[in-house]
Motif scaffolding. Structure first.
Motif, PDB file in Angstrom:
ATOM      1  N   ALA A 109      -1.008  -5.670  -0.550  1.00 37.15           N
ATOM      2  CA  ALA A 109      -0.599  -4.469  -1.280  1.00 37.15           C
ATOM      3  C   ALA A 109      -1.823  -3.897  -1.976  1.00 37.15           C
ATOM      4  O   ALA A 109      -2.802  -4.599  -2.211  1.00 37.15           O
ATOM      5  CB  ALA A 109       0.483  -4.821  -2.304  1.00 37.15           C
ATOM      6  N   GLY A 110      -1.763  -2.642  -2.297  1.00 39.40           N
ATOM      7  CA  GLY A 110      -2.863  -2.025  -3.031  1.00 39.40           C
ATOM      8  C   GLY A 110      -2.832  -0.518  -2.930  1.00 39.40           C
ATOM      9  O   GLY A 110      -2.149   0.055  -2.072  1.00 39.40           O
ATOM     10  N   ASP A 111      -3.593   0.136  -3.810  1.00 37.90           N
ATOM     11  CA  ASP A 111      -3.635   1.597  -3.800  1.00 37.90           C
ATOM     12  C   ASP A 111      -4.150   2.137  -2.472  1.00 37.90           C
ATOM     13  O   ASP A 111      -3.764   3.218  -2.041  1.00 37.90           O
ATOM     14  CB  ASP A 111      -4.463   2.132  -4.968  1.00 37.90           C
ATOM     15  N   TRP A 112      -4.980   1.373  -1.786  1.00 37.11           N
ATOM     16  CA  TRP A 112      -5.546   1.808  -0.516  1.00 37.11           C
ATOM     17  C   TRP A 112      -4.491   2.015   0.564  1.00 37.11           C
ATOM     18  O   TRP A 112      -4.761   2.634   1.588  1.00 37.11           O
ATOM     19  CB  TRP A 112      -6.608   0.812  -0.046  1.00 37.11           C
ATOM     20  N   GLU A 119      -1.172   3.872 -10.200  1.00 40.39           N
ATOM     21  CA  GLU A 119       0.271   3.761  -9.996  1.00 40.39           C
ATOM     22  C   GLU A 119       0.608   3.476  -8.533  1.00 40.39           C
ATOM     23  O   GLU A 119       1.641   2.878  -8.229  1.00 40.39           O
ATOM     24  CB  GLU A 119       1.019   4.991 -10.514  1.00 40.39           C
ATOM     25  N   SER A 120      -0.276   3.867  -7.622  1.00 39.72           N
ATOM     26  CA  SER A 120      -0.056   3.576  -6.207  1.00 39.72           C
ATOM     27  C   SER A 120      -0.186   2.085  -5.925  1.00 39.72           C
ATOM     28  O   SER A 120       0.516   1.550  -5.064  1.00 39.72           O
ATOM     29  CB  SER A 120      -1.042   4.360  -5.347  1.00 39.72           C
ATOM     30  N   ALA A 121      -1.062   1.407  -6.644  1.00 45.42           N
ATOM     31  CA  ALA A 121      -1.177  -0.048  -6.495  1.00 45.42           C
ATOM     32  C   ALA A 121       0.128  -0.712  -6.933  1.00 45.42           C
ATOM     33  O   ALA A 121       0.630  -1.624  -6.267  1.00 45.42           O
ATOM     34  CB  ALA A 121      -2.358  -0.573  -7.312  1.00 45.42           C
ATOM     35  N   TRP A 122       0.683  -0.244  -8.033  1.00 48.89           N
ATOM     36  CA  TRP A 122       1.951  -0.796  -8.529  1.00 48.89           C
ATOM     37  C   TRP A 122       3.073  -0.533  -7.529  1.00 48.89           C
ATOM     38  O   TRP A 122       3.849  -1.435  -7.198  1.00 48.89           O
ATOM     39  CB  TRP A 122       2.271  -0.187  -9.896  1.00 48.89           C
ATOM     40  N   LEU A 123       3.162   0.701  -7.040  1.00 46.70           N
ATOM     41  CA  LEU A 123       4.206   1.042  -6.064  1.00 46.70           C
ATOM     42  C   LEU A 123       4.064   0.215  -4.790  1.00 46.70           C
ATOM     43  O   LEU A 123       5.060  -0.238  -4.219  1.00 46.70           O
ATOM     44  CB  LEU A 123       4.156   2.537  -5.734  1.00 46.70           C
ATOM     45  N   SER A 124       2.836   0.023  -4.348  1.00 48.39           N
ATOM     46  CA  SER A 124       2.602  -0.782  -3.158  1.00 48.39           C
ATOM     47  C   SER A 124       3.072  -2.220  -3.378  1.00 48.39           C
ATOM     48  O   SER A 124       3.689  -2.825  -2.497  1.00 48.39           O
ATOM     49  CB  SER A 124       1.111  -0.759  -2.793  1.00 48.39           C
ATOM     50  N   GLY A 125       2.819  -2.760  -4.556  1.00 47.18           N
ATOM     51  CA  GLY A 125       3.304  -4.099  -4.892  1.00 47.18           C
ATOM     52  C   GLY A 125       4.815  -4.185  -4.857  1.00 47.18           C
ATOM     53  O   GLY A 125       5.396  -5.169  -4.364  1.00 47.18           O
TER      54      GLY A 125
END
Length: 135
Positions: A109-112, A119-125
């Motif tokens: 997971a990660g913003d990438w 927040e994209s890192a959190w959403l990916s998680g």
């Protein structure tokens, strides 16, 4: 980053897509923060690429001027000003959100995987957790 001894006359705590500013946030408005009025400013990717080798002072001055353009009246004089080049900080996102291999029980997971924001890192998680729970 710019810090000021008094509040900056900008309505709201975030500036997006304003001239050379891709994103700027009033850091001092975040919960639990104290200290002086502080703004973190990120230039757009195109501007950053064009000005990658410019001096720190030149970049800080240009971003300061760009923030001033968003103010309702002149900005106070900064008490602190700095700039930093994050050459590889903006990854190109995919449309995957998160990666999960159920057979190997291995995920990533990660913003990438979504967009270049925290927040994209959190959403990916969260997406990865959903995939893991689904099997």
């Amino acid at each position: 980053m710019l810090a000021f001894a008094e509040p900056v006359p900008i309505t709201g705590d975030i500036v997006r897509h304003a001239g050379i500013i891709g994103w700027a946030a009033r850091n001092s408005a975040k919960p639990g923060r104290s200290g002086p009025e502080a703004w973190v400013i990120q230039a757009t990717p195109d501007w950053s690429t064009t000005h990658l080798e410019d001096s720190i002072d030149s970049v800080a001055e240009r971003l300061h001027a760009a923030l001033a353009d968003q103010a309702d009246r002149p900005l106070p004089t900064p008490i602190y000003r700095t700039a930093h080049r994050w050459r590889y900080a903006r990854a190109t996102a995919t449309d995957r959100g998160a990666l999960w291999n159920a057979g190997m029980r291995l995920g990533a997971a990660g913003d990438w995987l979504l967009a270049p924001r925290i927040e994209s890192a959190w959403l990916s998680g969260r997406l990865l957790a959903d995939q893991m729970l689904a099997g």
